[in-house]
Enzyme design. Structure first.
Site, mmCIF file in Angstrom:
data_model
loop_
_atom_site.group_PDB
_atom_site.id
_atom_site.type_symbol
_atom_site.label_atom_id
_atom_site.label_comp_id
_atom_site.label_asym_id
_atom_site.label_seq_id
_atom_site.Cartn_x
_atom_site.Cartn_y
_atom_site.Cartn_z
ATOM 1 N N ILE A 98 10.224 24.853 -29.839
ATOM 2 C CA ILE A 98 8.815 24.713 -29.246
ATOM 3 C C ILE A 98 8.892 25.562 -27.511
ATOM 4 C CG2 ILE A 98 6.800 23.773 -28.164
ATOM 5 C CD1 ILE A 98 6.924 21.749 -30.789
ATOM 6 N N ASP B 108 21.059 17.711 -19.295
ATOM 7 C CA ASP B 108 21.250 16.826 -20.605
ATOM 8 C C ASP B 108 20.393 15.335 -20.233
ATOM 9 O OD1 ASP B 108 20.923 14.039 -21.552
ATOM 10 O OD2 ASP B 108 23.502 14.229 -22.171
ATOM 11 N N ASN C 251 9.762 19.117 -22.411
ATOM 12 C CA ASN C 251 10.270 18.780 -23.663
ATOM 13 C C ASN C 251 11.187 18.770 -24.426
ATOM 14 O OD1 ASN C 251 9.147 20.944 -26.007
ATOM 15 N ND2 ASN C 251 11.336 21.363 -25.654
ATOM 16 N N SER D 112 3.071 13.165 -27.262
ATOM 17 C CA SER D 112 3.072 13.434 -28.682
ATOM 18 C C SER D 112 1.656 12.433 -29.708
ATOM 19 C CB SER D 112 3.822 13.147 -29.941
ATOM 20 O OG SER D 112 3.354 12.518 -31.524
ATOM 21 N N LYS E 56 7.211 8.084 -27.104
ATOM 22 C CA LYS E 56 5.312 9.264 -26.582
ATOM 23 C C LYS E 56 4.487 9.034 -25.892
ATOM 24 C CE LYS E 56 7.587 12.727 -28.023
ATOM 25 N NZ LYS E 56 8.038 14.074 -27.220
ATOM 26 N N THR F 53 9.995 21.681 -37.081
ATOM 27 C CA THR F 53 11.013 22.134 -35.830
ATOM 28 C C THR F 53 12.509 21.779 -36.712
ATOM 29 O OG1 THR F 53 10.577 20.439 -34.963
ATOM 30 C CG2 THR F 53 9.824 22.864 -33.970
HETATM 31 P P1 NAI Z 1 13.758 20.664 -31.990
HETATM 32 O O1 NAI Z 1 14.090 19.422 -32.536
HETATM 33 O O2 NAI Z 1 13.305 21.967 -32.294
HETATM 34 O O3 NAI Z 1 13.794 20.696 -30.347
HETATM 35 C C1 NAI Z 1 14.273 19.643 -29.466
HETATM 36 C C2 NAI Z 1 15.230 20.467 -28.181
HETATM 37 O O4 NAI Z 1 15.379 18.844 -27.232
HETATM 38 C C3 NAI Z 1 16.315 20.675 -28.744
HETATM 39 O O5 NAI Z 1 16.950 21.609 -28.381
HETATM 40 C C4 NAI Z 1 17.343 19.568 -28.445
HETATM 41 O O6 NAI Z 1 18.509 20.090 -28.254
HETATM 42 C C5 NAI Z 1 16.311 19.032 -26.857
HETATM 43 N N1 NAI Z 1 17.146 17.708 -26.474
HETATM 44 C C6 NAI Z 1 17.011 16.626 -26.674
HETATM 45 N N2 NAI Z 1 18.041 15.716 -26.032
HETATM 46 C C7 NAI Z 1 18.384 16.157 -25.096
HETATM 47 C C8 NAI Z 1 18.402 15.724 -24.089
HETATM 48 N N3 NAI Z 1 19.422 14.510 -23.827
HETATM 49 N N4 NAI Z 1 18.701 16.251 -23.108
HETATM 50 C C9 NAI Z 1 18.444 17.567 -23.587
HETATM 51 N N5 NAI Z 1 17.495 18.740 -24.609
HETATM 52 C C10 NAI Z 1 17.457 17.736 -25.332
HETATM 53 O O7 NAI Z 1 12.083 20.015 -32.191
HETATM 54 P P2 NAI Z 1 10.991 20.344 -31.297
HETATM 55 O O8 NAI Z 1 9.273 20.067 -32.671
HETATM 56 O O9 NAI Z 1 10.751 21.679 -30.850
HETATM 57 O O10 NAI Z 1 10.548 19.137 -30.026
HETATM 58 C C11 NAI Z 1 9.493 19.729 -29.247
HETATM 59 C C12 NAI Z 1 9.137 19.290 -28.492
HETATM 60 O O11 NAI Z 1 8.135 18.782 -28.719
HETATM 61 C C13 NAI Z 1 9.679 17.030 -28.634
HETATM 62 O O12 NAI Z 1 9.507 16.528 -27.364
HETATM 63 C C14 NAI Z 1 8.465 16.966 -29.781
HETATM 64 O O13 NAI Z 1 8.451 15.083 -29.661
HETATM 65 C C15 NAI Z 1 7.575 17.107 -29.410
HETATM 66 N N6 NAI Z 1 6.356 17.218 -30.339
HETATM 67 C C16 NAI Z 1 7.139 17.836 -31.758
HETATM 68 C C17 NAI Z 1 5.952 17.388 -32.893
HETATM 69 C C18 NAI Z 1 6.257 19.089 -33.911
HETATM 70 O O14 NAI Z 1 5.636 18.394 -34.942
HETATM 71 N N7 NAI Z 1 7.208 19.533 -34.432
HETATM 72 C C19 NAI Z 1 4.830 17.727 -32.671
HETATM 73 C C20 NAI Z 1 4.247 16.762 -31.730
HETATM 74 C C21 NAI Z 1 5.672 16.715 -30.044
#
Ligand code: NAI
Length: 231
Positions: free
Chosen positions: A13, A53, A80, A129, A157, A186
């Site tokens: 996202i 990070d 994000n 979320s 969250k 994702t």
């Molecule tokens: P994703 O796994 O594709 O992206 C998560 C990103 O966060 C990745 O780029 C990862 O490298 C980064 N990340 C993790 N730990 C980190 C750290 N310590 N420092 C910097 N970056 C870090 O997953 P997605 O789904 O794109 O998630 C993005 C956001 O959306 C998250 O906060 C997630 O909780 C939220 N979300 C996603 C939903 C879904 O259905 N996919 C629903 C509700 C919320």
């Protein structure tokens, strides 16, 4: 020119949000832990890369110092970065999940506040979320009611949303809003025991809407694509 930082934006996202904000003319900094993956994502989009990070204080302050030295301010910050840890519930995992999903918001916000205060229209968006919404998890009509394998994620969250609300109260000159992007396919949701989810492109539209609010836009809200959600 609008200067925007998105944490964890090398994929999912966050990556789509970066793409859409670039299309709207923002200067976008992709914050990512891994230099190779972050630089590749930034190059693919025509964005800038900053190593970040969210669990590492020095990395966060270096990232904001780097943006400060080039831009002198920050207009939009998108929290994000996030992790799920589906099916795991122990102390070390709890620390890791809260460190990333909740404490990371404090680290990045605190480091960004001096830069945000130099913006004409400072805006902070938290990709939270509705798994962390007390209203949703106690409502049998909502899918979050039935999600029982990720308690650490849900609780972190709740904290992310509450931090956003508390910052909205303590920083009246800056807009702080949290959102539920919608269930999205994702790498994160690939951990779940069920399939589905819409495209990151569709979900990023809600992030973009809150990242592009005008000076009179709302603050201290929790929203999804349809508007305000209950807490
Ligand atoms: P994703 O796994 O594709 O992206 C998560 C990103 O966060 C990745 O780029 C990862 O490298 C980064 N990340 C993790 N730990 C980190 C750290 N310590 N420092 C910097 N970056 C870090 O997953 P997605 O789904 O794109 O998630 C993005 C956001 O959306 C998250 O906060 C997630 O909780 C939220 N979300 C996603 C939903 C879904 O259905 N996919 C629903 C509700 C919320």
């Amino acid at each position: 020119m609008t200067i925007t930082l998105i944490t964890g934006a090398n994929k999912g996202i966050g990556f789509e949000t970066a793409r859409q904000l670039l299309e709207l003319g923002h200067v976008v900094y992709i914050g990512a832990r891994d230099v190779e993956r972050g630089e590749k994502a930034a190059a693919a989009l025509g964005a800038r890369f900053v190593r970040l990070d969210v669990t590492d204080d020095a990395s966060v302050s270096d990232a904001l110092a780097a943006i400060d030295s080039v831009e002198g301010r920050l207009d939009v910050l998108v929290h994000n970065a996030g992790i799920l840890a589906n099916g795991v519930s122990d102390g070390p995992t709890a620390l890791r999940v809260f460190d990333t999903n909740a404490v990371g918001i404090v680290r990045v916000t605190e480091a960004a506040l001096p830069l945000l205060r130099r913006s004409d229209n400072p805006t902070v968006v938290t990709v939270s979320s509705s798994a962390g919404s007390f209203w949703a998890v106690t409502n049998p009509d909502r899918p979050e009611f039935h999600l029982r394998t990720a308690p650490l994620y849900a609780a972190s969250k709740s904290a992310a949303t509450m931090l956003t609300l508390q910052y909205a109260k303590s920083q009246p000159g800056i807009k702080f809003n949290a959102l539920e992007p919608g269930f999205t396919a994702t790498d994160m949701t690939a951990e779940l025991p069920f399939e589905g989810g819409r495209s990151p492109e569709e979900s990023a539209r809600t992030v973009v809407r809150l990242a592009t609010l005008g000076p009179d836009g709302p603050t201290g809200t929790f929203q999804d694509e349809a508007g305000e959600l209950a807490w």
